[in-house]
Design an enzyme around this catalytic site. Structure first.
Site, PDB file in Angstrom:
ATOM      1  N   THR A  13       0.835  -1.213   0.000  1.00 24.12           N
ATOM      2  CA  THR A  13       0.000   0.000   0.000  1.00 24.12           C
ATOM      3  C   THR A  13       0.864   1.256   0.000  1.00 24.12           C
ATOM      4  OG1 THR A  13      -1.600  -1.253   1.268  1.00 24.12           O
ATOM      5  CG2 THR A  13      -1.899   1.113   1.250  1.00 24.12           C
ATOM      6  N   ARG A  45       8.377  -8.496  -3.307  1.00 19.25           N
ATOM      7  CA  ARG A  45       8.075  -9.915  -3.553  1.00 19.25           C
ATOM      8  C   ARG A  45       7.132 -10.079  -4.735  1.00 19.25           C
ATOM      9  NH1 ARG A  45       6.600 -12.116   2.243  1.00 19.25           N
ATOM     10  NH2 ARG A  45       5.763 -10.024   2.218  1.00 19.25           N
ATOM     11  N   LYS A 103       7.354   2.576  12.146  1.00 21.79           N
ATOM     12  CA  LYS A 103       7.318   3.110  13.534  1.00 21.79           C
ATOM     13  C   LYS A 103       7.851   2.110  14.553  1.00 21.79           C
ATOM     14  CE  LYS A 103       3.037   1.527  12.292  1.00 21.79           C
ATOM     15  NZ  LYS A 103       1.774   1.812  11.686  1.00 21.79           N
ATOM     16  N   VAL A 130       4.932   8.409  12.070  1.00 23.88           N
ATOM     17  CA  VAL A 130       3.941   8.882  13.047  1.00 23.88           C
ATOM     18  C   VAL A 130       2.879   9.737  12.354  1.00 23.88           C
ATOM     19  CG1 VAL A 130       3.568  10.148  15.202  1.00 23.88           C
ATOM     20  CG2 VAL A 130       5.733   8.942  14.828  1.00 23.88           C
ATOM     21  N   ILE A 134       0.526  13.724   8.363  1.00 27.60           N
ATOM     22  CA  ILE A 134       0.783  14.960   9.133  1.00 27.60           C
ATOM     23  C   ILE A 134       2.298  15.127   9.296  1.00 27.60           C
ATOM     24  CG2 ILE A 134       0.383  16.201  11.293  1.00 27.60           C
ATOM     25  CD1 ILE A 134      -1.991  14.354  11.843  1.00 27.60           C
ATOM     26  N   GLY A 185      -7.985  -1.546   5.191  1.00 30.21           N
ATOM     27  CA  GLY A 185      -6.517  -1.451   5.148  1.00 30.21           C
ATOM     28  C   GLY A 185      -5.943  -0.489   6.172  1.00 30.21           C
ATOM     29  N   LYS A 203       4.459   5.129  18.340  1.00 31.08           N
ATOM     30  CA  LYS A 203       4.463   6.498  17.794  1.00 31.08           C
ATOM     31  C   LYS A 203       4.731   7.522  18.893  1.00 31.08           C
ATOM     32  CE  LYS A 203       1.287   5.125  14.100  1.00 31.08           C
ATOM     33  NZ  LYS A 203      -0.128   4.912  13.795  1.00 31.08           N
ATOM     34  N   GLY A 301      -3.169   5.209   5.165  1.00 34.82           N
ATOM     35  CA  GLY A 301      -3.593   5.203   3.763  1.00 34.82           C
ATOM     36  C   GLY A 301      -2.415   5.439   2.842  1.00 34.82           C
TER      37      GLY A 301
HETATM   38  N1  HSE Z   1      -2.609   0.870  11.914  1.00 29.00           N
HETATM   39  C1  HSE Z   1      -2.151   2.223  11.882  1.00 29.00           C
HETATM   40  C2  HSE Z   1      -3.302   3.114  12.291  1.00 29.00           C
HETATM   41  C3  HSE Z   1      -1.665   2.569  10.492  1.00 29.00           C
HETATM   42  O1  HSE Z   1      -4.454   2.645  12.285  1.00 29.00           O
HETATM   43  O2  HSE Z   1      -3.083   4.258  12.636  1.00 29.00           O
HETATM   44  C4  HSE Z   1      -0.916   3.872  10.405  1.00 29.00           C
HETATM   45  O3  HSE Z   1       0.234   3.887  11.206  1.00 29.00           O
END
Ligand code: HSE
Length: 437
Positions: A13, A45, A103, A130, A134, A185, A203, A301
């Protein structure tokens, strides 16, 4: 125009998003970087159908990217802390700068990786680690560099915020919303990282080290997730004029040390950050010169995360193209390595917050006054109270209270005493409350 060659490891992604942003926005990106940024090697991969790889060397063995002599910057987007750690170490040992969105890797192994990078005169950048899109890393490292940071509080896990928002707005079930977050996702490969606060703790540790200039200390964060939040608490919080948010909080306590804690928190609904909903992230930073500053954006995302990854690529490429060494770059944790401080990380028992309490109380005269007496003896006052009528056939009623601020150890002792009362019919639910002023 000088050319800087980039190798991307991982084309999922975020990797796919990074590849496409670098290609699609190349005119603006190259002008900002003062050089041509070329993706010359991808290690993945499998191919990503969203990416046109016709002009790029593609290897199934990601380590061939870090061995590629022509590569200047390796972008690590495979995630995890085993292969990714070996990959980053190998890259810096081969004299390559690294950009990563990882992270867990930075929070748990950053001290070791930064030291190795310094030994080889290269940098490791991690803006995307993090709060997704942003630019909070550069804000703390550069934009707020004039300040002593008093505290920061952030909604830094999008999945958790999405779950809490859907529970509140639509009365949805926890497990059902989590399944949707996984489908969309947002969630980690292991979603317990999201719901038990581990992802937010990773984070927070990074933000705190940048804010206070201290080594990364993941093992010292107090971490509580959202899995025990019940729909009733979300509703009662609303009734009291609060929202429940999962926050990462770092706070400097004069003369003592730093609080580092991740937990569900009631915050007044009038605060801007209380209205950050869905998968969005937000970080509130209070500096002693600037006052409060609030950062908001998509926390996960493909494209928002790619935006942060590419910002690091641009910064590093500009530096390389200028011919200057890493001495001119902002240090990995914002502070010179020799100036990092060993602040004490305070145990949660020392933290001072107000509390939301919910407990089932037997419906008989004097039951409430016994509870009030225990709280009063501990120096805790009741700031707000809701008591419902007993349901048909029930002899206990839910009592909900907001207390004054109290040291956690005093609340733990008072709560144990309250739970021992014969007029209290079950366990007490306790959620911390912060005014964030
Ligand atoms: N799983 C993390 C979240 C993805 O939901 O914030 C982004 O770090």
């Amino acid at each position: 125009m000088k050319r800087i060659n980039i190798g991307i490891c991982g084309l999922g992604t975020v990797g796919g998003g990074t590849f496409n942003v670098l290609k699609d926005n190349s005119t603006e990106i190259n002008a900002r970087a003062r050089c041509e940024i070329a993706i010359t090697h991808v290690g993945a991969r499998r191919d990503n159908p969203e990416c046109n790889l016709s002009e790029t060397t593609v290897s199934r063995d990601i380590f061939s990217v870090v061995e590629d002599k022509d590569i200047d910057v390796v972008v690590e987007l495979i995630g995890g802390t085993t292969v990714a750690k070996d990959l980053v170490l190998k890259a810096v040992q081969n004299g390559k700068h690294v950009v990563t969105a990882n992270k867990a890797l930075i929070a748990e192994f950053g001290n070791e990786l930064f030291a190795e990078a310094a030994r080889h005169n290269v940098s490791i950048s991690y803006e995307a680690a993090v709060a997704g899109g942003i630019p909070i890393i550069s804000a703390l490292r550069d934009g707020l560099s004039a300040n002593k940071i008093e505290w920061l509080a952030g909604i830094i896990n999008g999945t958790g915020n999405f779950i809490l928002t859907e529970m509140r707005d639509k009365g949805r079930d926890f497990a059902d919303v989590l399944a949707e977050a996984q489908e969309l996702g947002y969630a980690e490969a292991d979603p317990t990282f999201d719901v038990e606060g581990i992802d937010a703790a990773h984070k927070l540790v990074i933000l705190a080290s940048l804010a206070y200039g201290m080594p990364l200390q993941y093992d010292k964060v107090f971490c509580e997730g959202i899995s025990k939040i019940e729909p009733a608490d979300v509703e009662y919080a609303n009734e009291l004029g609060y929202r429940i948010k999962h926050l990462g909080i770092a706070k400097y306590v004069e003369g003592k040390g730093i609080e580092l804690r991740v937990h569900p928190t009631l915050i007044p609904e009038s605060r801007l950050i209380a209205n950050v909903d869905g998968v969005m992230n937000s970080v509130l930073v209070k500096g002693n010169a600037v006052g409060p500053t609030l950062f908001y954006g998509a926390g996960a995302g493909a494209l928002p995360t790619a935006s942060a990854v590419v910002s690091d690529v641009v910064r590093v490429a500009r530096q390389l193209a200028s011919g200057a060494g890493i001495e001119g770059m902002t240090p990995s944790l914002g502070f010179d390595d020799t100036a990092l401080k060993d602040f004490e990380i305070l145990p949660i028992e020392e933290a001072e917050t107000a509390f939301y309490l919910r407990l089932p109380v037997v419906d008989e005269p004097g039951a409430l006054s016994k509870i009030a007496q225990i709280l009063s003896d501990a120096g805790i006052s009741i700031e707000a109270l809701i008591q419902k009528e007993p349901a048909e056939g029930e002899n206990s009623v839910p009592v909900i209270m907001l207390t004054s601020r109290v040291q956690e150890k005093n609340m733990i002792a008072a709560a144990a005493e309250i739970e021992n009362l014969s007029t209290v019919a079950g366990p007490l639910t306790r959620i911390r409350v912060e005014s964030l002023k």
